[in-house]
Design an enzyme around this catalytic site. Sequence first.
Site, PDB file in Angstrom:
ATOM      1  N   HIS A   1       2.082  10.416  -0.032  1.00 49.27           N
ATOM      2  CA  HIS A   1       2.362  10.849   1.333  1.00 49.27           C
ATOM      3  C   HIS A   1       1.168  10.713   2.272  1.00 49.27           C
ATOM      4  O   HIS A   1       1.201  11.167   3.416  1.00 49.27           O
ATOM      5  CB  HIS A   1       2.836  12.308   1.305  1.00 49.27           C
ATOM      6  CG  HIS A   1       3.726  12.675   2.444  1.00 49.27           C
ATOM      7  ND1 HIS A   1       3.368  13.596   3.407  1.00 49.27           N
ATOM      8  CD2 HIS A   1       4.964  12.235   2.793  1.00 49.27           C
ATOM      9  CE1 HIS A   1       4.345  13.722   4.288  1.00 49.27           C
ATOM     10  NE2 HIS A   1       5.322  12.908   3.947  1.00 49.27           N
TER      11      HIS A   1
ATOM     12  N   LYS B   1      -1.510   9.203   4.925  1.00 49.37           N
ATOM     13  CA  LYS B   1      -1.472   8.295   6.075  1.00 49.37           C
ATOM     14  C   LYS B   1      -2.906   8.168   6.585  1.00 49.37           C
ATOM     15  O   LYS B   1      -3.297   8.829   7.536  1.00 49.37           O
ATOM     16  CB  LYS B   1      -0.577   8.821   7.201  1.00 49.37           C
ATOM     17  CG  LYS B   1       0.884   9.011   6.801  1.00 49.37           C
ATOM     18  CD  LYS B   1       1.271  10.440   7.008  1.00 49.37           C
ATOM     19  CE  LYS B   1       2.718  10.658   6.588  1.00 49.37           C
ATOM     20  NZ  LYS B   1       2.962  12.070   6.207  1.00 49.37           N
TER      21      LYS B   1
ATOM     22  N   ASP C   1     -14.970   0.180   8.222  1.00 51.93           N
ATOM     23  CA  ASP C   1     -16.433   0.132   8.109  1.00 51.93           C
ATOM     24  C   ASP C   1     -17.087   1.392   8.674  1.00 51.93           C
ATOM     25  O   ASP C   1     -17.963   1.972   8.046  1.00 51.93           O
ATOM     26  CB  ASP C   1     -16.983  -1.078   8.887  1.00 51.93           C
ATOM     27  CG  ASP C   1     -16.677  -2.390   8.187  1.00 51.93           C
ATOM     28  OD1 ASP C   1     -16.144  -2.357   7.068  1.00 51.93           O
ATOM     29  OD2 ASP C   1     -16.973  -3.444   8.770  1.00 51.93           O
TER      30      ASP C   1
END
Length: 262
Positions: free
Chosen positions: A179, A181, A186
């Site tokens: 789940h 996100k 960099d």
Amino acid sequence: GAADAARSLAAQALKLAAKLTPKEWRDSAEKILEQECAHFLGTFPEHSALLDSPVALLSAACWVVLAVYAAYRGLRGFLGGAVAFRWSRPEVLFFPDRTGRNVARICEELAKTRHTLWLAMFVLTEDVLAKEVIRAHARGVDVRVIVDDEHSEDMGSDVQRLADAGVPVLLDDSPMRMHHKFAVLDGAVLTGSFNWTHQASVSNHENLCILKDAAVMKAFSSEFQRLWRAFRKRGRKVSRTTEGGAAKRRQRAQTPPRRGGG
């Protein structure tokens, strides 16, 4: 004052050490030091004791050099910290955003990365963002993607499209949800409730934070690497398909159903 004169002595010595050979250094140093010492005694006779002992003179010069260097490093550290603080302040994007500015801001961060783009995304159907991930892979960035296995086959999913472009994609292959996100770049971490879908962009109430704190980046990098190791063992890698098969799949729809996980 006396400090300026001592700094002058130290500066002359440093210049000689940098530019002259040992023999030239000895010859020139004796001459310059005699001149400087005479000038020093004429201006500050009360400090003549410093010149009675070469050791005392050298010690005074060294202390001045160290003091100047410490002041320089301290100032540089302070200014560097101020710059780092300014650039590490979090940036928060809120959705829905029908202007497209927020998605463009995400694309800007993706386009800047030159070494790392590690993406853990529950649902991935936003073509604009997927294209930016593919561009990063094409310019040699270390791109890796982890997606929830069930949502990898949503209508309009970009998962197969990424795999067909050569991007390494892993599925969790588990009844539990992957789940997350977030994306590790960099110089930033992108994280929040925002799934990379068109619906989340223009319809859902979502948030996405752009964080440039070193400790936060280290934590998310460690979590991604832990997930990557785990799913390489028990998950599933998405294989390439024929071009026609991939195109036919994408003609079904561009986003999941409105209540299909976002």
